[in-house]
Structures are given as structure tokens and as C-alpha cells.
Design an enzyme around this catalytic site. Structure first.
Site, short mmCIF file in Angstrom:
data_model
loop_
_atom_site.label_atom_id
_atom_site.label_comp_id
_atom_site.label_asym_id
_atom_site.label_seq_id
_atom_site.Cartn_x
_atom_site.Cartn_y
_atom_site.Cartn_z
N ASN A 21 0.88 -1.17 0.00
CA ASN A 21 0.00 0.00 0.00
C ASN A 21 0.92 1.22 0.00
O ASN A 21 1.47 1.60 1.03
CB ASN A 21 -0.89 -0.03 1.25
N LYS B 214 3.38 0.85 3.11
CA LYS B 214 3.01 -0.19 4.07
C LYS B 214 3.07 -1.52 3.36
O LYS B 214 2.72 -1.60 2.17
CB LYS B 214 1.58 0.02 4.57
N ARG C 182 -2.50 -2.24 -3.54
CA ARG C 182 -3.71 -1.46 -3.36
C ARG C 182 -3.64 -0.28 -4.32
O ARG C 182 -2.67 0.50 -4.29
CB ARG C 182 -3.81 -0.94 -1.93
N HIS D 28 -13.00 2.67 -0.65
CA HIS D 28 -13.06 1.65 0.42
C HIS D 28 -13.68 0.35 -0.07
O HIS D 28 -14.18 -0.45 0.72
CB HIS D 28 -13.90 2.11 1.63
N LEU E 288 -16.10 2.94 9.06
CA LEU E 288 -15.90 4.17 9.82
C LEU E 288 -14.49 4.18 10.42
O LEU E 288 -14.22 3.55 11.43
CB LEU E 288 -16.95 4.27 10.94
N GLY E 289 -13.58 4.86 9.73
CA GLY E 289 -12.22 5.02 10.23
C GLY E 289 -11.91 6.50 10.21
O GLY E 289 -12.77 7.31 10.53
N ASN E 290 -10.67 6.86 9.82
CA ASN E 290 -10.42 8.29 9.60
C ASN E 290 -11.22 8.76 8.40
O ASN E 290 -11.85 9.79 8.41
CB ASN E 290 -8.93 8.52 9.38
N GLY E 291 -11.14 7.95 7.32
CA GLY E 291 -12.07 8.14 6.20
C GLY E 291 -13.29 7.28 6.49
O GLY E 291 -13.17 6.22 7.08
N ARG F 269 -12.61 15.49 6.96
CA ARG F 269 -13.36 15.86 5.75
C ARG F 269 -14.81 16.16 6.09
O ARG F 269 -15.40 15.49 6.95
CB ARG F 269 -13.33 14.72 4.72
N ASP G 11 -9.85 12.58 16.27
CA ASP G 11 -9.90 11.23 16.83
C ASP G 11 -11.16 11.09 17.69
O ASP G 11 -11.33 11.84 18.65
CB ASP G 11 -8.64 10.99 17.67
N GLY H 99 -15.98 1.89 13.69
CA GLY H 99 -17.04 0.89 13.57
C GLY H 99 -16.75 -0.36 14.38
O GLY H 99 -17.65 -0.97 14.96
N ASN I 10 -14.68 -0.52 17.08
CA ASN I 10 -14.31 -0.31 18.49
C ASN I 10 -15.16 0.66 19.29
O ASN I 10 -15.13 0.61 20.52
CB ASN I 10 -12.86 0.20 18.56
N GLU J 89 -8.48 -5.57 4.62
CA GLU J 89 -8.31 -5.28 3.19
C GLU J 89 -7.08 -5.99 2.63
O GLU J 89 -7.10 -6.48 1.51
CB GLU J 89 -8.18 -3.76 2.99
#
Ligand code: ADP
Length: 398
Positions: free
Chosen positions: A7, A14, A90, A179, A208-211, A240, A282, A331, A333, A382
Site C-alpha cells: 500500500n 506499508k 492497493r 473503500h 468508519l475510520g479516519n475516512g 473531511r 480522533d 465501527g 471499536n 483489506e
């Protein structure tokens, strides 16, 4: 078969290495701050973690470090490059050309270069990653797995904007969605978990993460999604704005003299949870602050309300849903945010079970047994889906 998943971003790479015989993770790591003077390399394998700093000027050098880390005599997991069978990448934007994962050749690279204009922040580094990986591991099959591909099954009425049609025909301006690998992974996993055949499985997936994005899935296929031409549309995200009246852009430019670049940064980097709260992007910080901080509470209220609105919209779009699925850092946690999103939807057929909702980071049903629509937590993976696709496609070549 050992599959390396890459990625590649503008200043980071990554990677994860899978043994696909049992889908186990052999190694993972990241090279960060590439070209920023002091770069950071982290590599974890065989229960050990290595972290060091180095001057890494470009992505090519980053791949030298990754290659070395994977083949290190003590912490490495590959004896030689011969032990690596294929590489999966990715790729953020596959446009309309790529409806599924694809073996990368020169023609594919040329098409992806065309799509760079649609995803200027993401596709160019993804292409750099493909080139550098091909150099670092010559002769291996490379597979592109696209964030947009899962959503290519959307019907036209869901993906065209009500703009002059030529903008779509000639300019390719339409909803693509992102996503997709995550929405596809959790859809397949939830169908399996619930014992429903994928081609009869209707779901609303919430990444539901940062994006953040949601998808409406009918018969295992995406029929709508909240992100659009770019990842800016739809839900409220860490930084965003998601959906806004597009006229706000003209207003800022005309009345306040904002430049387009400044508005771009405002909507992508300074809005969302961060912009509303003035505190953090956060959600953990905001959940903690909310009881005594009005703006932190407001940010979370707007975030959850937008998701509830889309749940209603997607229930109508689907007509019938088996499940609402939560994934991504929030989503998977955030017990309080899932509660706020789903509470009081009993009349729609979603009966949250507050006790079952006390779950973090593992698969679980969080609605009562009587709930017509089940809500679930499904941790996304992913990288594993990229590795599976890579194995399936590269395996056909060998
Ligand atoms: P990215 O989209 O960058 O991959 P993540 O999926 O990790 O990001 O999501 C980041 C968000 O998830 C942050 O808002 C963070 O607060 C939230 N998050 C991560 N872990 C937890 C946790 N244990 N409890 C609550 N929220 C969490």
C-alpha cells in the site's frame, strides 16, 4: 504461495507478507516519512519488532529497505526472492476500466496513468509503488486491487450526478466510491457469518475510520455508496466535511476571497470531526471530552446523525436488508458511537442490544435476537482480500 501486499502512499509504504497456504501473516511493516530527511522503518516478523531511522530519499530506496527486512537472516521471513510468489497492490482509483482485480501489465499502467487526474493524491504514488516493487522483485506477477472496483456494479441512476450529461460522457465525472475492498470483505464475511448465500444477501456496510463511507449492497453487490468522484463526499470524517451544499465553495471564493487550494484544504483537512470540535479528529478524544465540551458533543452528534440518515436512505434504496455492518477503527471499536447511531431505530427493524454492543475488535451480532435486521461488527482486513485476489489471479498465470 507467499504474497506481498503493498500500500504505497506519497510519503509511506506499508506492506504485509502472507503465507497463503493458511493465510497467516508472516511479516508486516511500514516505511514512513520518505524524502523528509529522517525516515522511519518498522518491521515486525517472527514475534519481533524492529524500528530504526534512516535517510530514505525516495520510494525506490524504501523498497530496498523492505527487501532487506524481508530477507534479513535473523528477523527476515524469506530466504531469497525466490520464496516470493506474487505482489498485490492497493490502487485507489481504477475508474470505469477496472471492475475487478487485474494482473498489471503496461496497458494497465497506461490506463491507471489516465486515472491519475481523477485521484491526483493517490494514483501517482500507487504507480510509483508498482514500478519500485517490480524493480525490487523482478519477474514476479503484480496484481492491482482497486478501491473503486466493488462499486462498479452501481446502477447508472446511483452513479451519475445531475450535471450536464457530457460531463460524465467526456469528463468521466461520476460517483466512483472508495473503500471497496473493505466493503467487499465485510459483506462476504457477514454473509458467511449469518449463513446467508452471498447472492441473496442485502446489507448496509459502514466503514468508519479516519475516512468514512457506507455502501448499499444488494445480492452481494454494491448498488450505492456515499463517497463520490473523490473521497470527500458523504459521511462526516476525521477531517473531511462529507456532504455540503456545493454553493458554499462559491460563497467562500466570492465573498471571502478564498483560493480553490485553500477551500480544498478546508474541506479535506480542516473540516469533519476536527473542524466541528476544534479539538481533534480522533473520536476517542471527542467521546472523552463530550460530557463537558459542547463542540466535541456537537461533532459526534453530526457524525452519527449523518450515518443514521444514510441508513434510512439505503434501507429505502434496498427495499429489504439483512444486516447493517460496522467496520473500521470507529465501527469496530466505538461502543458509544455505534449506540448513538443505532439507538431508537426499532421501528425500522433494527433493535440494538446494548449489552451485545459492548464488543471491541471482534466479530459479533449487536442486535437482539428479535431484530428483523441484524447489526454486526466485522473487523475488516483489506490486505488479506488483496492477497487472496493476488493469489487467485497470479495463480492462473503460473
Ligand atoms: P484509517 O482510516 O486511517 O485506517 P482507522 O480505521 O484506524 O483509521 O480509524 C481511526 C479512528 O478509529 C479514529 O477516530 C479512532 O478514534 C478510532 N478508533 C481506533 N481504535 C479505537 C478504539 N479502540 N476505540 C474507539 N475508537 C477507536
Amino acid at each position: 504461495m507467499n504474497v506481498l501486499v503493498i500500500n504505497c502512499g506519497s510519503s509511506s509504504v506499508k506492506y504485509q507478507l502472507f503465507d497463503m497456504a493458511d493465510e497467516s501473516l508472516l511479516a508486516k511493516g511500514i516505511v514512513e516519512k520518505i524524502g523528509e530527511g529522517v525516515s522511519i522503518v518498522k518491521h515486525a516478523a517472527r514475534g519481533q519488532e524492529v524500528r530504526y531511522e534512516a535517510a530514505i530519499a525516495n520510494h525506490e530506496q524504501a523498497f530496498d529497505h523492505i527487501r532487506k527486512a524481508l530477507m534479513d537472516p535473523t528477523t527476515g521471513v524469506l530466504r531469497s526472492a525466490d520464496d516470493l510468489d506474487a505482489i498485490g497492490h492497493r490502487v485507489v482509483h481504477g475508474g470505469e476500466a477496472f471492475v475487478q482485480s487485474t494482473l498489471i501489465d503496461d496497458k494497465v499502467i497506461a490506463t491507471l496513468e489516465e486515472y491519475s487526474a481523477l485521484a491526483p493524491l493517490h494514483n501517482p504514488p500507487n504507480l510509483v509503488g508498482i514500478r519500485c516493487a517490480a524493480k525490487a522483485f523482478p519477474g514476479k506477477p503484480h496484481v492491482g486491487v482497486f478501491d473503486t472496483a466493488f462499486h462498479q456494479t452501481m446502477p447508472k441512476h446511483a452513479f451519475v450526478y445531475a450535471l450536464p450529461y457530457e460531463l460524465y460522457q467526456r469528463g468521466r465525472i461520476r460517483r466512483y466510491g472508495f473503500h471497496g475492498t473493505s466493503h467487499r470483505f465485510v459483506t462476504m464475511r457477514a454473509a458467511e457469518f449469518l449463513g446467508i448465500p452471498l447472492d441473496r444477501f442485502n446489507a448496509i456496510t459502514c466503514h468508519l475510520g479516519n475516512g468514512c463511507s457506507m455502501a448499499a449492497v444488494a445480492g452481494g453487490r454494491s448498488v450505492d455508496t456515499t463517497m463520490g468522484l473523490t473521497p470527500l463526499e458523504g459521511l462526516v470524517m476525521g477531517t473531511r466535511s462529507g456532504d455540503i451544499d456545493p454553493a458554499i465553495v462559491f460563497h467562500l471564493a466570492r465573498s471571502n476571497g478564498w483560493t480553490l487550494d485553500a477551500i480544498d484544504a478546508l474541506l479535506n483537512k480542516k473540516s469533519g470531526l476536527l473542524g466541528l470540535s476544534g479539538l481533534s479528529n480522533d473520536c476517542r478524544t471527542l467521546v472523552e471530552a463530550a460530557p463537558t465540551n459542547e463542540r466535541a458533543k456537537l461533532a459526534l452528534d453530526v457524525f452519527c446523525y449523518r450515518i443514521r440518515k444514510y441508513i434510512g436512505a439505503y434501507l429505502a434504496a434496498l427495499g429489504r436488508a439483512d444486516a447493517v455492518i460496522f467496520t473500521g477503527g470507529i465501527g469496530e471499536n466505538s461502543v458509544p458511537l455505534r449506540r448513538q447511531i443505532l439507538e431508537g431505530l426499532d421501528a425500522l427493524g433494527i433493535e440494538l442490544d446494548p449489552a451485545a454492543n459492548e464488543v471491541r475488535g471482534r466479530e459479533a451480532i449487536i442486535t437482539r435476537p428479535s431484530s428483523r435486521i441484524r447489526a454486526l461488527v466485522v473487523p475488516t482486513n483489506e490486505e488479506l482480500l488483496i492477497a487472496r485476489d493476488t493469489l487467485a489471479i497470479a495463480g492462473k498465470q503460473g
